[in-house]
Write a protein that holds these residues in place. Structure first.
Motif, short mmCIF file in Angstrom:
data_model
loop_
_atom_site.label_atom_id
_atom_site.label_comp_id
_atom_site.label_asym_id
_atom_site.label_seq_id
_atom_site.Cartn_x
_atom_site.Cartn_y
_atom_site.Cartn_z
N LYS A 1 -5.54 20.90 6.06
CA LYS A 1 -5.79 19.46 5.91
C LYS A 1 -7.26 19.18 5.62
O LYS A 1 -8.12 20.07 5.75
CB LYS A 1 -5.38 18.73 7.19
CG LYS A 1 -3.94 18.97 7.62
CD LYS A 1 -2.97 18.24 6.73
CE LYS A 1 -1.55 18.29 7.30
NZ LYS A 1 -0.60 17.56 6.48
N ALA A 2 -7.54 17.96 5.26
CA ALA A 2 -8.92 17.57 4.94
C ALA A 2 -9.85 17.72 6.14
O ALA A 2 -11.04 18.00 5.99
CB ALA A 2 -8.95 16.12 4.44
N ASP A 3 -9.30 17.56 7.35
CA ASP A 3 -10.13 17.68 8.55
C ASP A 3 -10.27 19.14 9.01
O ASP A 3 -10.84 19.42 10.06
CB ASP A 3 -9.56 16.83 9.69
CG ASP A 3 -8.14 17.25 10.09
OD1 ASP A 3 -7.62 18.23 9.50
OD2 ASP A 3 -7.56 16.59 10.97
N GLY A 4 -9.71 20.07 8.26
CA GLY A 4 -9.83 21.48 8.60
C GLY A 4 -8.66 22.02 9.42
O GLY A 4 -8.57 23.23 9.63
N SER A 5 -7.80 21.15 9.90
CA SER A 5 -6.65 21.59 10.67
C SER A 5 -5.60 22.22 9.74
O SER A 5 -5.61 21.98 8.53
CB SER A 5 -6.03 20.43 11.44
OG SER A 5 -5.55 19.43 10.55
#
Length: 322
Positions: free
Chosen positions: A51-55
């Motif tokens: 994901k964009a948040d790194g998750s």
């Protein structure tokens, strides 16, 4: 198909897509619809989405031609008609359940059961070869044996390779290339060690299955020395392979002693045969060991990687009928 990963049925694979699928380790999806005995087919693939948040979110996608088409489009480079999404990665697969235990853990083997394992294993190799597949990592941990039914299943098909037949007369298969990382080093055919990116054919599976059968035969012995020889055999071959792989390119060629000329006449071939002869068990297991040795010898004696599928299948069938 889980939300977020659509696989429209109207997307089909072209030639470049097939090549890409092999490199992406989703080749096992080609096993769908193939009637190959004793092979555990993947039912689903695991795809990681960053994901964009790194998750990271994991998705489970059903195997089959729609999945291959989706993978080609979503994960492939633009040159192959794909989007090359860096946020998606195929990270694993889910196989159909195979009954029993890993062959290395079975303690009830005897000459009759080992003979049946040999025959069923060759049946699987014949089926794989006919369809153009090379398992690439056959060993005791990747064979499931059910003592109650006698069933034998090859598992861990995530690294399977598929050769293509592009010759004008459709008799010669294109060799595949495999780095050392996916293979278990002790069970690697010497052709894999002859250069940094060895081209292999169907002989890889025969060599590794022959060695696996020999190890299982030694472990089935009532003689403690013969059982210890099983570990010594694997360790000896593995250590020799490590020396070869850690050597420089020029030193490696010297160590392999003209391996390109004839595998069976190489230092490697002589070493393996010597180890096998030292490890050979007493009757009645010696007959099974001889059959395992026949498989290893046929694999070692290939001057070049096997590309003639029909001729190779005939040789395997002759072994099976012996």
């Amino acid at each position: 198909v889980y939300k977020g990963l659509k696989t429209p049925a109207d997307i089909t694979l072209n030639a470049s897509g097939k090549s890409l699928a092999r490199g992406m380790e989703v080749t096992a999806s080609y096993l769908d619809g193939k009637n190959i005995p004793g092979i555990a087919k993947p039912t689903h693939f695991i795809v990681d989405e960053t994901k964009a948040d790194g998750s990271t979110q994991k998705h489970v996608v059903r195997s089959g031609s729609p999945f291959r088409a989706w993978a080609t489009r979503q994960l492939g480079p633009a040159s192959d008609g794909g989007n090359a999404s860096p946020s998606l990665k195929v990270s694993g697969l889910i196989m159909a359940r195979a009954a029993g235990s890993e062959l290395d853990d079975v303690t009830t083997l005897d000459s009759d059961k080992l003979s049946a394992i040999r025959d069923k294993g060759l049946d699987t190799l014949i089926g794989l070869s006919k369809s153009g597949f090379v398992h690439g990592d056959i060993k005791g941990r990747n064979l499931m044996y059910d003592d109650a039914s006698g069933a034998l299943n090859f598992i861990d098909t995530g690294g399977i390779a598929k050769v293509s037949n592009k010759s004008p007369d459709k008799t010669q298969d294109t060799m595949f290339r495999l780095t050392v990382n996916p293979l278990t080093l002790a069970y690697a055919h010497p052709g894999h060690l002859s250069n940094e990116e060895g081209a292999l054919g169907f002989e890889q599976d025969l060599f590794s299955f022959g060695l696996t059968l020999l190890v299982a035969t030694l472990k089935a012995s009532s003689n403690s020395v013969e059982r210890e020889n099983a570990d010594k055999l694997v360790d000896g071959v593995n250590n020799f392979h490590k020396v070869v792989m850690n050597a420089s390119r020029s030193q490696r060629q010297a160590l392999l002693d003209d391996i390109e000329d004839k595998f069976g006449a190489s230092e490697y071939g002589a070493f393996v045969r010597n180890q096998i002869n030292l490890a050979k068990p007493a009757p009645p297991l010696d007959a099974i060991a001889d059959k395992a040795l026949a498989m290893i010898n046929l694999a070692l004696d290939q001057k070049q990687p096997v590309t003639d599928r029909a001729a190779w299948v005939e040789k395997l069938q002759q072994l099976r009928d012996t």
